[in-house]
Design a protein around this motif. Structure first.
Motif, short mmCIF file in Angstrom:
data_model
loop_
_atom_site.label_atom_id
_atom_site.label_comp_id
_atom_site.label_asym_id
_atom_site.label_seq_id
_atom_site.Cartn_x
_atom_site.Cartn_y
_atom_site.Cartn_z
N ALA C 106 19.58 20.27 54.78
CA ALA C 106 19.25 20.90 53.64
C ALA C 106 18.17 19.23 53.17
O ALA C 106 19.15 17.97 53.26
CB ALA C 106 20.29 20.91 52.46
N LEU C 107 16.79 20.11 52.79
CA LEU C 107 15.91 18.38 52.40
C LEU C 107 15.50 19.04 50.82
O LEU C 107 15.01 18.95 50.40
CB LEU C 107 15.28 18.79 53.09
CG LEU C 107 14.66 18.23 54.21
CD1 LEU C 107 13.57 18.83 55.24
CD2 LEU C 107 14.74 16.79 54.85
N PHE C 108 16.65 17.94 49.94
CA PHE C 108 16.39 17.59 49.01
C PHE C 108 14.87 16.89 48.17
O PHE C 108 15.34 16.21 48.71
CB PHE C 108 16.93 17.32 48.02
CG PHE C 108 18.64 17.99 48.41
CD1 PHE C 108 19.12 19.63 47.66
CD2 PHE C 108 19.60 17.90 48.71
CE1 PHE C 108 19.90 19.71 47.14
CE2 PHE C 108 20.72 18.99 49.44
CZ PHE C 108 21.16 19.99 48.42
N ASP C 109 14.71 17.23 47.34
CA ASP C 109 13.31 16.45 46.94
C ASP C 109 14.34 15.04 46.25
O ASP C 109 15.32 15.03 46.61
CB ASP C 109 13.16 16.82 45.28
CG ASP C 109 12.69 17.69 45.63
OD1 ASP C 109 11.91 18.51 46.39
OD2 ASP C 109 11.76 18.62 44.61
N ARG C 110 13.15 13.78 46.73
CA ARG C 110 13.45 12.59 46.93
C ARG C 110 13.03 11.59 45.51
O ARG C 110 12.18 11.85 45.00
CB ARG C 110 13.20 12.20 48.04
CG ARG C 110 12.91 12.85 49.06
CD ARG C 110 14.65 13.04 49.48
NE ARG C 110 15.57 12.26 50.46
CZ ARG C 110 16.44 12.76 50.27
NH1 ARG C 110 16.92 13.74 50.52
NH2 ARG C 110 17.61 11.70 50.73
N THR C 111 14.10 10.87 45.14
CA THR C 111 13.33 9.76 44.68
C THR C 111 12.27 8.70 45.00
O THR C 111 12.42 9.30 46.57
CB THR C 111 14.91 8.97 43.71
OG1 THR C 111 15.32 8.29 45.32
CG2 THR C 111 16.00 9.59 42.59
N PRO C 112 12.09 7.37 43.95
CA PRO C 112 10.69 7.15 45.39
C PRO C 112 11.51 5.97 45.96
O PRO C 112 11.14 5.57 47.16
CB PRO C 112 10.30 6.39 44.02
CG PRO C 112 10.46 7.01 42.87
CD PRO C 112 11.84 8.29 42.82
N ASP C 113 12.86 5.69 45.64
CA ASP C 113 13.42 4.75 47.11
C ASP C 113 14.56 5.47 47.84
O ASP C 113 15.21 4.94 48.41
CB ASP C 113 14.61 3.86 46.07
CG ASP C 113 15.72 4.04 45.45
OD1 ASP C 113 15.81 5.89 44.91
OD2 ASP C 113 16.89 3.85 44.84
N GLY C 114 13.80 6.65 48.02
CA GLY C 114 14.57 7.88 48.95
C GLY C 114 15.79 8.55 49.02
O GLY C 114 16.47 8.93 50.25
#
Lengths: 247, 256, 595
Positions: C106-114
């Protein structure tokens, strides 16, 4: 209330079209009209549907010859009095009426490589940057309606290719594996090649019909072909490899 | 048992009611017209139809290669045209178009194709399409050459700097040919698409930015393909017409 | 009966949504021979409709978040009627299950630090929902599906289970039919996991697909399992109301999480008038503060647009009744005036397309028209919190069909986490139970023969149309046992249900048994009538208003009913209801509610 003139495939391989007149209201989609037909005139009409919102990919059919989702085809797109022909997906064997046997796709799915991700870092997270995954997120929008598989002439017109050609839906999945930033599978483009990538002649019908708007050809298939070119057909890279060893 | 015949038996060749054949007919016709025109203009007529006028040189002949040992009946365009011919023939966009229009493979989406068997690009001759990368490298070399030709068109020997309709046409043509090359799928892949990790270093981040830009250009590859095809044909025609005295070039020079 | 197609398993999982797939993966990993049955094609289950995200206190966006806060939010959202232990397990295990999904692809959306990005949702104190744009459910089901396919689990698609079979007290298998051929199929199994989802199809305006016919609820009841909390049906506040053909279709809560606000026809943000005392301390009471909250979650309190779903649904219902609704009977949901077109298209791509393609509305420019839609059954099979075991030996339940986890009202985002947390536990305990048994339990051949014959009765003649019966049931339930309920209306509903049961015995379908959707509906009607009766009986019993159960004749909560579950049982053909005390929460957890 306006009436739609429908021509619906009834029966199995030896079936035929049956014509119906069904009342409809403004704002309805083809699937609503088919449901009304089912509730009023053809109680045993076989169709597949689930979400009725373009999210599950169940109600694929060929409407006036074009593969589409019935739930996303508004009645307003037809001219008044136009005959609307609704046929099952023609590439797959008919079970009954608008339902086809799509099990070939599930058999291909079993042969797909599985993602093997590297482990989490010391903080317990698998770090991935948004810029590294947005390409793959497009691929993962796929709702498996199999409309691209239906329209693809490689198997539609030449079913004998079904044994060595996975079809657009699965090239999208292979591209997802190939471009995943953490995947540890061998990055060889030969993987996709083994699924008949070079049978595709990029005529782009899959992209044209994709209800999710995935750029199947430009963003999945061509990049996979280019990765294969990197390995086998790029003279400059070949010289580079000779001079500097494996890149 | 071939299922294609099953589909035809049940439903006929297609049930599409829109005029799906317009697109392949139009684009196929356009391609054919260009092929005929360029063959006649550059190869058959060749040296017998002047292709140089003042500072202008037809792009079919840029750069002009005319060694003494080549007989007069061979057009100098043969030293040039193999490159764009190869680049465009193996181009992903043109492949789509001529497979549909000329090979009817398929003639349209959800329209039955006539061929009995099909192996796509897995066998000769179509496996040669993989040479697109090679032709891309050549095409990249041609970008500065065409710009050189365009800039040269602003300089008339003896009179110096100036501008004419021809200079503008050749400049526009150089720009469009450059955009067609830059929007190429293969270049898009080379510049960044082949990476799996964009965020790994400043170098790959820069390549991602370049990839974003080329991706935008690539979305309109079809547009650039046609615009540059038409422009190169028109530029050739214009230079020929001026060179052969049919047209007079409007320009700032006094003696041309 | 020798001629019936038979499959033999240790664990049979019924339903291939998030919970069923996760259960099957776990059972198979423990070495149980596992079979999976689903009514539709694999990957089409209703889980794909989940949009907003999966709630897990990972603390990636707000490090203040932890399982205790999530637990507290869940209990308060459920008006304290939840099984506390389920809510605790859920809050504790959800982060691991999310990371597991990521490991599986699953590829969830990311925060700026990944790390995995989390978004705001109704009733959650902190931004907590891991998500992929607004198609999180699709991501989850595709991930689980691809993982399951590679585990070698046998999947029986387009197969409907019609009866559970027992050997004495314990489960011994299930009897179903292939939708394609109409032929019967027998699954002999030591343990059965029910993961059949919901029952929204008993209502006329619903976000559920045709599959949500309450099969699992009904099968479990018929097998003798206890059901709890059946009176609580969640009406999602934001379903589409126009055009008629999409009425009920879900509009994700993510729209409000990402900045959408509710307005009535005079442009008033009416939710400020509906803040209940329980949430007053943490809810903004001025528009200015609510607006600040979107950017400053520490110093401003959250907007009332994101109150729990039951509160918002009731508020919308009241606005429309007071004449401040739109011509189509909804209110406005406006995100265009706060967010840019780019932001909306990036964060809510499928909402954008859904409105553009189905309603011709551009949500980046205009407000959406929305109203409540039957969405989720909080109630279901009474299960043990640790093992997901029902009261019938060998029968397990997970996901929407299980009761207790969400109390009287579910928070958005808690269902996807529920699916994987308890799906895994159900699969694990079913496998352990099955592997501990010696020999395959026996099946009652007589019952199989009887059922195989009676299932064909709709072809034999009668005059009732299954589609008509279904429509009448939906209308009856919507009007009488819908968002607002009274004793007299519900008693009318019981009379109608009895009438429909009688008419169902004379149902007539045309055609033959191959892929006959009319016949399938006639068979599903039995389940829908069963769950409708259970909902209505339980709703009559609970003489108070709480969560997804609002009584006009008992408009407030009652101390007496805050201590009990309403338990529904089917014995023979008679439905009985009883009030039974809630499990008692230990003191250290009670402290979490004292601040």
């Amino acid at each position: 209330m306006p009436k739609a003139h429908l021509k619906v495939w009834r029966g199995d391989d030896s079936g035929q079209y049956v014509e119906y007149d069904v009342e409809y209201e403004e704002g309805m989609v083809v699937l609503d009209v088919v449901h009304r037909l089912q509730a009023t005139q053809a109680g045993d009409l076989a169709i597949r549907w689930n979400c009725k919102a373009g999210k599950c990919g169940s109600c694929s059919a060929e409407i006036n010859g074009k593969p589409k989702l019935q739930c996303m085809t508004r009645m307003g797109t037809f001219i008044d009095g136009e005959t609307i022909t609704i046929a099952p997906l023609k590439t797959f064997p008919i079970i009954r009426d608008l339902v086809t046997d799509v099990s070939w796709n599930y058999r291909v799915a079993e042969t797909m490589p599985e993602l093997k991700l590297s482990g989490p870092d010391a903080s317990g997270h698998r770090r991935m940057q948004q810029i590294d995954i947005d390409r793959e997120q497009e691929f993962r929008k796929c709702i498996e309606c199999y409309i691209c598989q239906d329209v693809c002439h490689v198997i539609r017109d030449h079913p004998e290719n079904q044994g060595n050609f996975a079809g657009p839906r699965f090239f999208v999945q292979l591209a997802n594996v190939a471009m995943h930033p953490l995947d540890q599978n061998p990055k060889s483009a030969t993987v996709a090649h083994g699924f008949g990538l070079d049978y595709c002649n990029i005529t782009k019908c899959c992209t044209d019909v994709c209800p999710e708007g995935i750029h199947i050809t430009d963003n999945a298939i061509i990049p996979l072909k280019e990765r294969r070119v990197d390995e086998y057909y790029d003279p400059i890279r070949a010289i580079g490899r000779k001079l500097f060893g494996k890149k | 048992m071939a299922q294609a015949t099953d589909i035809q038996r049940r439903y006929g060749k297609t049930q599409r009611v829109d005029r799906w054949w317009i697109e392949p007919a139009l684009f196929g016709g356009g391609l054919l017209a260009f092929v005929i025109y360029s063959t006649v203009s550059a190869l058959i007529l060749g040296n017998s139809w002047h292709f140089e006028a003042g500072p202008y040189l037809s792009p079919f002949f840029e750069p002009l290669i005319k060694p003494g040992w080549v007989p007069e009946w061979i057009s100098p365009a043969v030293f040039i045209l193999w490159a764009p011919l190869g680049f465009r023939t193996t181009c992903y966009y043109y492949r789509r178009t001529y497979y549909r229009s000329f090979f009817m493979s398929p003639p349209g989406c959800a329209v039955t194709e006539p061929a009995k068997s099909y192996s796509g690009e897995s066998k000769f001759p179509f496996i040669l399409q993989n040479a697109h990368r090679l032709f891309l490298y050549v095409a990249l070399v041609f970008i500065p050459i065409l710009w050189y030709g365009a800039l040269k068109a602003f300089w008339l020997d003896g009179e110096g700097l100036g501008v004419g309709v021809g200079s503008l046409i050749l400049t526009a043509n150089a720009f469009l040919l450059m955009m067609y090359t830059l929007s190429c799928h293969s270049l898009r892949h080379l510049i960044g698409g082949g990476l799996d990790c964009f965020s790994c270093s400043n170098y790959t981040r820069t390549r991602r930015k370049a990839w974003d830009i080329l991706s935008l250009a690539n979305e309109h590859h079809k547009g650039w393909a046609w615009a540059s095809l038409i422009s190169v044909g028109l530029a050739d025609l214009y230079v020929h017409l001026v060179a052969n005295g049919v047209l007079t070039d409007l320009n700032t020079w006094s003696n041309f | 009966m020798a001629d019936i197609e038979t499959h033999e398993y240790d664990v049979l999982v019924i339903g291939a949504g998030g919970a069923g797939l996760r259960a099957a993966v776990e059972a198979s990993a423990l070495g149980a021979r596992t079979g999976l049955v689903c009514k539709s094609l694999l990957g089409k289950a209703h889980t794909v409709m989940a949009e907003g995200g999966i709630a897990a206190a990972m603390g990636n966006v707000y490090s203040e978040d932890n399982w205790q806060v999530h637990f507290r939010d869940t209990m308060r959202g459920g008006k304290m009627l939840n099984n506390w232990r389920m809510a605790q397990i859920h809050a504790q295990e959800a982060p691991d299950r999310v990371k597991e999904l990521e490991e599986w692809g699953a590829l969830f959306d990311r925060t700026p630090d990944g790390r995995i990005l989390q978004r705001d949702f109704g009733g959650h104190r902190y931004a907590r929902l891991a998500h992929v744009g607004d198609r999180t459910g699709l991501e989850m089901i595709r991930t689980l599906q691809q993982h399951a396919v590679h585990r070698g689990i046998e999947v029986h698609q387009e197969c409907t289970v019609n009866r559970l079979l027992k050997d004495g007290d314990r489960i011994s298998g299930a009897l179903g039919y292939w939708r394609e051929s109409g032929r019967m199929v027998l699954f002999r199994a030591k343990a059965v996991v029910i993961a059949t989802g919901g029952l929204g199809k008993v209502y006329s305006i619903t976000s559920n697909s045709w599959e949500g016919t309450g099969d699992g609820h009904s099968l479990a009841m018929q097998a003798g399992a206890d059901m709890i909390d059946m009176e609580f049906v969640q009406f999602h506040p934001t379903g589409m109301v126009w055009p008629p053909s999409v009425r009920g279709l879900l509009v994700t809560e993510g729209v409000r999480g990402d900045g959408g606000t509710l307005k009535n026809t005079s442009g008033e943000r009416f939710m400020f008038n509906y803040i209940p005392p329980m949430f007053a301390a943490e809810t903004a009471d001025t528009e200015a503060e609510a607006d600040r909250w979107y950017d400053d979650k520490v110093n401003a309190r959250r907007t009332p647009d994101l109150l729990p779903r039951d509160e918002v649904a009731r508020a919308i219902n009241s606005e429309v009744k007071a004449g401040r609704g739109t011509a189509h009977g909804g209110v406005f949901l406006d995100i265009a005036s706060r967010r840019s077109a780019d932001y909306i298209k990036r964060r809510l791509p499928s909402m954008y397309h859904q409105f553009m393609q189905l309603a011709g509305v551009d949500i980046t420019k205009e407000p959406m028209e929305i109203g409540p839609t039957a969405h989720y059954a909080m109630g279901g099979v009474r299960v043990d919190a640790e093992t997901a075991a029902s009261t019938v030996p060998g029968l397990y339940a997970a996901g929407e069909v299980a009761g207790g986890m969400h109390g009287s009202n579910r928070l958005g985002g808690n269902s996807l986490s529920d699916l994987v947390v308890f799906g895994r536990r159900a699969g694990e305990s079913a496998a352990k139970y099955a592997l501990g048994l010696t020999g395959q339990p026996s099946v009652d051949q007589g019952a199989i023969a009887e059922r195989s014959a009676s299932i064909l009765k709709p072809f034999e003649g009668g005059q009732e149309n299954p589609y008509t019966l279904h429509r009448e049931l939906q209308e009856c339930m919507h009007v009488n046992v819908g968002i607002i309920r009274t004793d007299s209306e519900m008693r009318q509903a019981l009379v109608k249900i009895a009438e429909l049961k009688d008419r169902l015995s004379r149902v007539q379908v045309e055609g033959h048994i191959q892929y006959n959707t009319g016949w399938h509906l006639a068979l599903d009607m039995e389940h829908m009538l069963c769950v409708s009766e259970a909902i209505t009986m339980a709703a009559i019993e609970r003489k108070e208003s709480r969560g997804g159960h609002t009584r006009d004749d008992f408009p407030s909560t009652s101390g007496e009913f805050s201590q009990v579950n309403v338990v529904v049982r089917l014995r023979g053909s008679a439905v009985s209801v009883a009030q039974e005390p809630l499990p008692v929460m230990p003191d250290e957890l009670k402290k979490l509610f004292e601040e």
